[in-house]
Design a protein around this motif. Structure first.
Motif, mmCIF file in Angstrom:
data_model
loop_
_atom_site.group_PDB
_atom_site.id
_atom_site.type_symbol
_atom_site.label_atom_id
_atom_site.label_comp_id
_atom_site.label_asym_id
_atom_site.label_seq_id
_atom_site.Cartn_x
_atom_site.Cartn_y
_atom_site.Cartn_z
ATOM 1 N N PHE A 92 0.684 -1.014 -11.669
ATOM 2 C CA PHE A 92 -0.356 -2.000 -11.376
ATOM 3 C C PHE A 92 -0.658 -2.787 -12.648
ATOM 4 N N HIS A 126 -4.786 -13.011 -10.103
ATOM 5 C CA HIS A 126 -4.078 -12.134 -9.182
ATOM 6 C C HIS A 126 -3.477 -10.973 -9.964
ATOM 7 N N ARG A 127 -3.243 -9.862 -9.271
ATOM 8 C CA ARG A 127 -2.748 -8.654 -9.917
ATOM 9 C C ARG A 127 -1.486 -8.166 -9.230
ATOM 10 N N SER A 164 -1.814 -9.264 -5.426
ATOM 11 C CA SER A 164 -3.039 -8.971 -4.686
ATOM 12 C C SER A 164 -3.478 -10.112 -3.782
ATOM 13 N N PRO A 214 -10.811 -7.691 -8.036
ATOM 14 C CA PRO A 214 -11.050 -6.497 -7.214
ATOM 15 C C PRO A 214 -11.760 -5.416 -8.018
ATOM 16 N N TYR A 242 -7.748 -1.175 -9.038
ATOM 17 C CA TYR A 242 -6.494 -1.303 -8.297
ATOM 18 C C TYR A 242 -6.538 -0.584 -6.954
ATOM 19 N N MET A 301 -7.768 -2.818 -3.588
ATOM 20 C CA MET A 301 -7.205 -4.135 -3.307
ATOM 21 C C MET A 301 -5.976 -3.973 -2.423
ATOM 22 N N ASN A 302 -5.711 -4.971 -1.618
ATOM 23 C CA ASN A 302 -4.460 -5.043 -0.874
ATOM 24 C C ASN A 302 -3.374 -5.580 -1.779
ATOM 25 N N ALA A 303 -2.125 -5.476 -1.330
ATOM 26 C CA ALA A 303 -1.001 -6.025 -2.090
ATOM 27 C C ALA A 303 0.030 -6.560 -1.110
ATOM 28 N N THR A 354 -5.045 -1.345 1.568
ATOM 29 C CA THR A 354 -5.704 -0.208 0.940
ATOM 30 C C THR A 354 -6.490 0.607 1.954
ATOM 31 N N ASN A 397 -14.662 -5.953 -4.110
ATOM 32 C CA ASN A 397 -14.471 -6.918 -5.190
ATOM 33 C C ASN A 397 -15.687 -6.942 -6.100
ATOM 34 N N TRP A 403 -2.218 3.544 0.559
ATOM 35 C CA TRP A 403 -2.110 2.242 1.205
ATOM 36 C C TRP A 403 -1.238 2.383 2.458
#
Length: 539
Positions: free
Chosen positions: A135, A151-152, A171, A228, A231, A234-236, A260, A266, A299
């Motif tokens: 991440f 963004h991540r 993300s 977020p 890690y 958050m969604n990915a 997730t 957030n 996830w």
């Protein structure tokens, strides 16, 4: 434990030795967060020193060689070994996603998806596949903050029987541009000014207004989703539309999404700013502590599915990574669950040396058909060769379960280096041979991308994805904060782009900027940044 234990408490002005009882140490180990007690837990698991000290070559070190004062230091091999290794222990950091954390875990198939994809890793309910995941935020250097607004990345490496599968996700469900030639400039505009070596929002906004295609992802960035709450929450999204096929050779188009199971949370700008002041490693600490406490983050992996015949009937481009698929035009199919269960034993070995490549695919997945995905196939490998060497896939954390290659030699590790097998192909002497996949579609699918800029997806995000006026107001406030340091001319260009996206949005940004300039006639120092909980089904 018996007797007393000495704790070393490092203070700013020196080292203080504190005597504490067994009870106090017990409390420390049970009340302190896992990341802070790691060294004491190591000692609990190793009652005695783990061995005799040696040099890198295995030479035993005699105790008098651990001091060099008043001695012939340059005849001391231990000293020379320490000093010269220290000079060479850094490797090039990643150009983007330099700072990150990671963990090991597994992926378990929970649903039958054989109708859509033949990949072994995704077939067989209950099948478990080992994974390693990394991440990261995008722009910070290795010592930077986790709490920047951007963004991540969430990259996942599946160690399958058919080779390594890397899903390299971000993300946001959309990306900033679709032409790969824009990527170096996109990165430069979000990194440091080459003169000042400072983050420069004039560069940022200038690129956005020169490339309006970035507007959709830019609004995700400026919204609550830009920071977020760690890690885990958050969604990915793999972003690209992947071409896949089943065991009968039927072709489908899918987007892979990790949802997730901790719930989306957030941070507001103000909350992130407060956390950053006391803990710039907040994201990495949160991930590490959760795993050590056995609160294993997970996830759900889903894929949105389009049929080939569906593609020809759509009124939008499903291969455009700067836009979402329209609801009602596709079906969503759950695949399985990814769970992280183990922190690395050594960060450098397992996280810094990890190498992910979206071109690492397995039978059943042909890959993204857009131009940016094709460019990433080259760029990711090239950056890993620069950073880790041509044999980076032989490093332990990247090593596939099975490998037979004709590549030889190069900077270590080379492992068995294919021993005495032939080193060229084709050959008549029983070197490794390719296989035939009878299910792979025989015709090649080609798309042509439009250069037109469509701001409708950005407008839809502002009006539909954001669910209330509070969320929209925070987006406007975040925009104004990042606009304060730039020139009036550039401010007007940004307001014009926001107005073209949505007239009301443009007016709010303009009004907010005028108010902020009145309150702050001299642009303030920009800090990057209430828990904001989102419905996991909203995106």
């Amino acid at each position: 434990m018996k007797g007393h234990t000495v704790l070393l408490c490092h203070l700013l002005l020196g080292v203080q030795y504190v005597m504490c009882s067994d009870h106090e140490l017990y409390e420390y180990l049970n009340m302190t967060e896992p990341a802070n007690r790691q060294l004491y837990e190591f000692k609990l698991h190793h009652k005695k020193p783990i061995g005799i000290l040696t040099t890198g070559a295995g030479q035993l070190v005699e105790i008098r060689e651990t001091v060099t004062l008043n001695s012939d230091a340059f005849s001391n091999q231990y000293f020379i070994n320490l000093l010269t290794h220290n000079n060479a222990e850094r490797i090039p950091e990643r150009n983007v996603h330099a700072k990150g954390g990671g963990a090991y875990g597994y992926f378990e198939v929970t649903h039958d998806v054989s109708e859509y994809i033949k990949s072994d890793v995704f077939n067989g309910i209950g099948k478990k596949t080992p994974i390693v995941s990394r991440f990261s935020p995008v722009t910070p250097n290795l010592g930077g903050s986790d709490l920047v607004r951007e963004h991540r990345g969430m990259a996942v490496k599946f160690f399958t029987k058919e080779g390594n599968l890397d899903l390299v996700c971000i993300s946001f469900p959309v990306f900033f541009h679709k032409d790969p030639i824009d990527f170096p400039s996109f990165v430069h505009s979000r990194k440091r000014n080459p003169k000042t070596n400072l983050m420069d929002f004039s560069m940022h906004w200038d690129f956005v207004t020169k490339r309006p295609v970035t507007m959709h992802a830019q609004l995700w960035l400026l919204s609550d989703f830009g920071i977020p709450n760690g890690y885990r929450k958050m969604n990915a999204f793999a972003v690209h539309t992947f071409e896949v096929y089943n065991k009968f050779g039927k072709r489908y188009f899918v987007r892979f999404n990790f949802r997730t199971n901790q719930g989306i949370e957030n941070l507001s700008t103000e909350q992130a700013e407060e956390i950053q002041a006391r803990d710039p490693d907040y994201f990495n600490r949160d991930l590490y502590n959760a795993i050590e406490k056995k609160h294993f983050p997970s996830w759900t992996l889903e894929m949105d599915v389009l049929l080939l015949e569906d593609v020809t009937k759509l009124d939008y481009d499903p291969f455009d990574i700067t836009r979402l698929w329209k609801k009602g035009t596709y079906k969503t199919v759950p695949i399985g669950c990814l769970t992280l269960v183990q922190n690395p034993d050594n960060f450098f070995k397992d996280v810094e040396l990890s190498a992910y490549d979206p071109g690492h695919l397995v039978p059943g997945i042909i890959g993204g058909v857009d131009d940016l995905f094709r460019a990433r196939r080259f760029a990711y490998r090239d950056t890993q060769v620069y950073r880790l060497g041509v044999n980076h896939n032989r490093i332990e954390v990247n090593n596939p379960l099975y490998r037979k290659v004709y590549n030889r030699d190069g900077v270590p590790p080379v492992r068995e280096n294919m021993k005495d097998a032939p080193n060229y192909y084709p050959n008549s002497f029983n070197g490794p041979v390719p296989y035939v996949d009878p299910n792979r579609p025989k015709d090649k699918f080609v798309i042509y991308s439009s250069n037109a800029v469509d701001l409708q997806p950005a407008a839809d995000f502002y009006n539909k994805i954001l669910q209330c006026e509070d969320q929209r107001e925070r987006l406007v406030n975040n925009t104004v904060t990042l606009l304060l340091p730039v020139s009036p001319k550039l401010q007007r260009r940004v307001i014009r782009l926001f107005s073209l996206t949505d007239e009301n949005l443009g007016k709010k940004v303009e009004t907010g900027l005028k108010k902020a300039l009145h309150m702050h006639p001299h642009p303030p120092i920009i800090h990057t940044l209430k828990f904001i909980v989102h419905d996991k089904h909203a995106i």
